[in-house]
Motif scaffolding. Sequence first.
Motif, mmCIF file in Angstrom:
data_model
loop_
_atom_site.group_PDB
_atom_site.id
_atom_site.type_symbol
_atom_site.label_atom_id
_atom_site.label_comp_id
_atom_site.label_asym_id
_atom_site.label_seq_id
_atom_site.Cartn_x
_atom_site.Cartn_y
_atom_site.Cartn_z
ATOM 1 N N ASP A 201 -39.247 -33.824 -88.200
ATOM 2 C CA ASP A 201 -40.236 -34.462 -89.081
ATOM 3 C C ASP A 201 -41.226 -35.294 -88.252
ATOM 4 O O ASP A 201 -41.227 -35.233 -87.020
ATOM 5 N N GLY A 202 -42.027 -36.081 -88.915
ATOM 6 C CA GLY A 202 -43.094 -36.824 -88.246
ATOM 7 C C GLY A 202 -42.603 -37.905 -87.301
ATOM 8 O O GLY A 202 -43.378 -38.427 -86.489
ATOM 9 N N GLN A 203 -41.323 -38.257 -87.381
ATOM 10 C CA GLN A 203 -40.754 -39.238 -86.437
ATOM 11 C C GLN A 203 -39.934 -38.560 -85.346
ATOM 12 O O GLN A 203 -39.353 -39.226 -84.504
ATOM 13 N N GLY A 204 -39.839 -37.222 -85.417
ATOM 14 C CA GLY A 204 -39.073 -36.495 -84.399
ATOM 15 C C GLY A 204 -37.621 -36.292 -84.776
ATOM 16 O O GLY A 204 -36.807 -35.938 -83.917
ATOM 17 N N PRO A 411 -47.988 -43.304 -70.266
ATOM 18 C CA PRO A 411 -48.540 -42.431 -71.297
ATOM 19 C C PRO A 411 -47.507 -41.468 -71.875
ATOM 20 O O PRO A 411 -46.459 -41.243 -71.275
ATOM 21 N N THR A 412 -47.815 -40.900 -73.008
ATOM 22 C CA THR A 412 -47.036 -39.795 -73.549
ATOM 23 C C THR A 412 -47.918 -38.982 -74.492
ATOM 24 O O THR A 412 -49.060 -39.360 -74.779
ATOM 25 N N GLU A 413 -47.374 -37.877 -74.950
ATOM 26 C CA GLU A 413 -48.032 -37.087 -75.999
ATOM 27 C C GLU A 413 -47.105 -37.114 -77.186
ATOM 28 O O GLU A 413 -45.909 -36.824 -77.044
ATOM 29 N N TRP A 414 -47.624 -37.483 -78.336
ATOM 30 C CA TRP A 414 -46.766 -37.486 -79.517
ATOM 31 C C TRP A 414 -47.386 -36.638 -80.630
ATOM 32 O O TRP A 414 -48.408 -37.000 -81.188
ATOM 33 N N GLN A 415 -46.770 -35.522 -80.911
ATOM 34 C CA GLN A 415 -47.189 -34.606 -81.970
ATOM 35 C C GLN A 415 -48.711 -34.405 -81.947
ATOM 36 O O GLN A 415 -49.399 -34.611 -82.944
#
Length: 447
Positions: A201-204, A411-415
């Motif tokens: 879901d949107g929170q992983g 940094p990161t990439e999230w969805q």
Amino acid sequence: MQALLQQTAAMAAAYLRELPDRRVAPSEEAVAALAGFQEPMPEEPSDALAVIERLHRVGSPATTGMPGPRFFGFVIGGSLPAALAANWLATAWDQCPGLFIASPVATALEEVALGWLLDVLRLPAGSGAAFVTGATVANFTALAAARHTVLAKAGWDVEADGLFGAPPIRVVISEEAHPSVIKSLGLLGLGRSRVQRVPVDGQGRMRAAEMPRLNGPAIVCLQAGNVNTGAFDPAAEICARAKDAGAWVHVDGAFGLWAAASPELAHLVAGVEQADSWATDAHKWLNVPYDSGLAFVRDPMMLRGAMSLVAPYLPRGEHREPSLFTPELSRRARGVDIWAALVSLGRSGLAEMIERNCRQARRFAQGLRAAGFAILNNVVLNQVLVSFGDAARTHEVIRRIQEEGTCWCGPTEWQGQTAMRISVSNWSTTDDDVDRSIAAIVRCAGV
Ligand SMILES: Cc1ncc(COP(=O)(O)O)c(C=O)c1O
């Protein structure tokens, strides 16, 4: 030896004293000075104190302030005073804790620490454990026990015969499984790609309803604490489905498992105790020095089945012999600093540290949201994802904050979105450190 150790302790103490006031990232000059280490190996011996003085003079300034209060990158704990000091003493002891007869003290402390850890992490009493380098190897170790067990149930001895001709094992992970789980599966011959991935879901969090139907040998990996959002997979639901099918359930709880130590946060791990194995890190949220990971397995004999080794020169006594449960035979006495951390914090101190870091994560989120920036996750634990606009802008703010030096975030990439990751996991972080860091981030984002 005595003078050397005393002077080394003085240098280490000075390093730690200055840590809260120095730039978190090392300066360019300090990093450039590391070139001084690039030299041919000396032909002649050197004085030990001169070796250490050089290490401190050139090496200390080129460290990142990871043990300090304003390092918020990756998920990095500091070192509690008692844990650091115990680690030093244990290093002086130089014990190999593989066998009780080789090191009664290291083995005894490991066993005591194991009992306390199971209690404080709300895992089944009597579970087995391996004290390993980190959660990557803890995942590997626990999954080796899983592989052993599901194939033994199918009549196959994987340790003896390998995977050639073995019954296939279905492996289920979520789209958000940590790369260390995937690497472990590769190391175990179960394949990095030959897995079934369940959407999140949107929170992983794994969508439990979308798990495939399980039959035959199967391993399901769930997560307690997503490395980006801190979110928890719905463990109770996943365990119920997997258990009905006789599958093994493994939990990667590298940092999230520590939520169990707080009465306020324990609801996040509800159901996790129904799993068969768990991986976590002590060098993250228990704040012991690197390296220190833990693999727990409900049935110690399954861990032993995967890990034991026999040699006539390795006598076994009546005690728990740690090397029967670990991938390594020789290793450092990790139980000592874990024991010291648990004694020095006590149950209340551990809960307070975990809760304080989570409160500080919420403080970050509130402060940055109030300054007009988007928080991309529900801050349920110690992780905060911040966007400063598009990818280029967010990367630029991260570059500036690392250069400015008040704090350190990565940094990161999230969805599909680029974000700055803030992870609060250090015993020494104060609310003032958070406020100073928010001010610095806002300054960097406003320039
Ligand atoms: C969820 C999760 N699993 C596994 C790991 C790997 O831990 P380690 O770096 O201690 O091997 C991490 C590291 O951040 C993690 O967050």
